[in-house]
Scaffold this motif. Structure first.
Motif, PDB file in Angstrom:
ATOM      1  N   LEU A 163       0.842  -1.195   0.000  1.00  0.00           N
ATOM      2  CA  LEU A 163       0.000   0.000   0.000  1.00  0.00           C
ATOM      3  C   LEU A 163       0.878   1.246   0.000  1.00  0.00           C
ATOM      4  N   LEU A 164       0.534   2.230  -0.834  1.00  0.00           N
ATOM      5  CA  LEU A 164       1.239   3.503  -0.841  1.00  0.00           C
ATOM      6  C   LEU A 164       0.586   4.439   0.175  1.00  0.00           C
ATOM      7  N   VAL A 165       1.409   5.022   1.028  1.00  0.00           N
ATOM      8  CA  VAL A 165       0.896   5.881   2.090  1.00  0.00           C
ATOM      9  C   VAL A 165       1.716   7.165   2.161  1.00  0.00           C
ATOM     10  N   TYR A 220       0.219   7.507   9.410  1.00  0.00           N
ATOM     11  CA  TYR A 220       0.199   7.683   7.967  1.00  0.00           C
ATOM     12  C   TYR A 220      -1.223   7.538   7.461  1.00  0.00           C
ATOM     13  N   ARG A 221      -1.442   8.071   6.257  1.00  0.00           N
ATOM     14  CA  ARG A 221      -2.734   7.940   5.569  1.00  0.00           C
ATOM     15  C   ARG A 221      -2.485   7.305   4.205  1.00  0.00           C
ATOM     16  N   GLY A 222      -3.531   6.776   3.591  1.00  0.00           N
ATOM     17  CA  GLY A 222      -3.386   6.204   2.269  1.00  0.00           C
ATOM     18  C   GLY A 222      -3.209   7.276   1.206  1.00  0.00           C
ATOM     19  N   ASP A 270      -9.115  -3.385   7.827  1.00  0.00           N
ATOM     20  CA  ASP A 270      -9.368  -2.456   6.731  1.00  0.00           C
ATOM     21  C   ASP A 270      -8.845  -1.063   7.019  1.00  0.00           C
ATOM     22  N   ALA A 271      -8.471  -0.788   8.238  1.00  0.00           N
ATOM     23  CA  ALA A 271      -7.991   0.537   8.603  1.00  0.00           C
ATOM     24  C   ALA A 271      -6.644   0.817   7.952  1.00  0.00           C
ATOM     25  N   ILE A 272      -6.290   2.095   7.884  1.00  0.00           N
ATOM     26  CA  ILE A 272      -4.995   2.522   7.362  1.00  0.00           C
ATOM     27  C   ILE A 272      -4.343   3.433   8.396  1.00  0.00           C
ATOM     28  N   GLY A 273      -3.201   3.005   8.894  1.00  0.00           N
ATOM     29  CA  GLY A 273      -2.484   3.823   9.864  1.00  0.00           C
ATOM     30  C   GLY A 273      -2.335   3.126  11.201  1.00  0.00           C
TER      31      GLY A 273
END
Length: 445
Positions: free
Chosen positions: A191-193, A202-204, A247-250
């Motif tokens: 995943l790119l963040v 970080y965020r997507g 499913d979360a990002i960060g």
């Protein structure tokens, strides 16, 4: 693993030139794809028009904006020691299907002429999803001129989440493909963040990823939609491991999550138009790169970019290049002055619209640089065109005896030239394919 200062070793004797059995892929009912409605030379965009004034080149300036090293180090300290490409490839858990196992519908998207000599379809689950779309490709042939990254031959493919638009769009991901065995390609996702809060989270990356280039240890990708920058930069030595499957990002309770993926690439820099925000909807003086590729035939090596102009608009499409830095301390970054300003070395206008992919290449001792432009068909399920242009004129690949030119792929995306094998890699529909650049030149009308 490569050392940062090393990128020009020649090991021609180790180049692998594997191809599928036979000289080309047999395409199902190819004749039905060549109809009377095909475009002819009336679509000819003519010669490239050089943009030479200081004002015209000045509009293409970028400003480099590094992510502070302390932020990246803080993130690495919290997530664990970064890994390299080899570790990601060893975790590959999916297999690309060979052309023989692709469905007739998948193969229908491939170019008619010149025909692909290699083609691969994604794992069945990834091929079936409608939420993700493959858009861009680059290879270890871009990364290092011996065609390998360490001991590995690698293909990277950028995918865009299509579950929304603008700020509602989902994150961007990259398939890391182990291409050491051309008859058995495996891959996994990263995943790119973008680091936020000083590297505490970080965020997507919320963006289309229509263009990408892997050069030395950096991956440069186009951005649009929710992202304001023209390009984001990722360090292939700074790949982080996510340790929570959600499913979360960060940052999440218990560790770090990456939308269900195992690997995370945090951005290390970005490039923003120096003259203001890019506006793709109305056209702007600021650069809005959509297609990217690497040109190793320039001196120094350069990043080639193109924008996309809708069919029927009065605007012309710009093509331009930025040189990469020769400073070993700036491996994989664009050449910039002390203020972080990046200037275009050269630029052109073309009357071609709907450009999705761009290549620039000079053959041998020729003083002429050829520009190859992949154009969308403009119709659902139709085939596009592939033009070769220079300042003297343009030619298109042709198919059949009637002079038809819509022979390129259906929705073909970015172009990447693997110098060691002489192949052009691209995506058409949901199929990853390659063909010799020499076959493109032979197919020109």
């Amino acid at each position: 693993m490569k050392h940062r200062g090393r990128h020009r070793r020649r090991r021609r004797g180790r180049v692998l030139r594997a191809v599928l059995s036979g000289t080309a892929l047999a395409l199902t009912a190819a004749a039905t794809l060549i109809s009377a409605s095909q475009a002819t030379v009336g679509d000819n965009p003519g010669a490239l028009k050089p943009l030479t004034s200081a004002a015209e080149l000045g509009r293409l300036r970028l400003t480099e904006q590094p992510v502070p090293k302390r932020s990246l180090d803080r993130l690495a300290a919290a997530m664990g020691r970064p890994v390299g490409v080899g570790a990601v490839l060893r975790s590959a858990d999916r297999t690309l299907r060979d052309a023989a196992d692709c469905t007739p519908q998948e193969k229908k998207a491939l170019p008619v002429e010149p025909a692909a000599t290699r083609a691969y379809c994604w794992d069945a689950a990834d091929a079936a999803t409608h939420q993700w779309q493959p858009e861009s490709v680059t290879t270890s042939g871009d990364a290092d001129d011996d065609g390998r990254w360490g001991a590995n031959r690698v293909i990277l493919s950028g995918w865009t989440h299509s579950g929304g638009s603008g700020a509602d769009r989902g994150p961007a991901r990259v398939a890391f493909v182990n291409a050491n065995d051309p008859e058995h390609l495996t891959y996994t996702w990263a995943l790119l963040v973008v680091p936020i809060d000083g590297g505490r989270d970080y965020r997507g990356l919320v963006s289309h990823m229509s263009g990408m280039v892997w050069y030395q240890d950096k991956l440069l990708v186009t951005t649009s939609g929710g992202e304001r920058d023209a390009l984001y930069v990722y360090d292939l030595h700074r790949i982080q491991r996510a340790d929570v499957d959600s499913d979360a990002i960060g940052r999440v309770p218990g560790g770090w999550s990456a939308h269900g993926y195992r690997w995370v690439l945090p951005a290390v820099a970005s490039y923003r138009p120096a003259g203001g925000r890019c506006d793709r909807a109305t056209g702007s003086a600021a650069p809005c790169p959509e297609g990217l590729s690497l040109d190793r035939s320039s001196a120094p090596d350069s990043l080639v970019a193109s924008e996309t102009v809708p069919a029927g608009s009065a605007r012309h499409t710009r093509l331009w290049r930025y040189f990469f830095s020769r400073d070993p301390a700036r491996s994989g970054l664009l050449a910039a002055d002390s203020a972080g300003t990046v200037v275009a070395d050269e630029a052109y206008e073309t009357k071609a619209d709907g450009v999705r992919g761009v290549l620039s290449h000079r053959t041998g001792r020729s003083a002429r640089t050829d520009w190859y432009l992949g154009r969308a068909s403009g119709t659902q399920g139709g085939h596009g065109t592939l033009w070769r242009q220079d300042v003297r004129g343009a030619k298109a690949t042709h198919c059949g005896s009637g002079g038809a030119h819509r022979c390129w792929g259906d929705g073909t995306g970015s172009l990447s030239y693997w110098e060691q094998t002489g192949e052009v890699w691209s995506l058409s529909g949901r199929v990853l394919f390659a063909l010799p650049l020499s076959s493109v030149d032979r197919a020109l009308g």
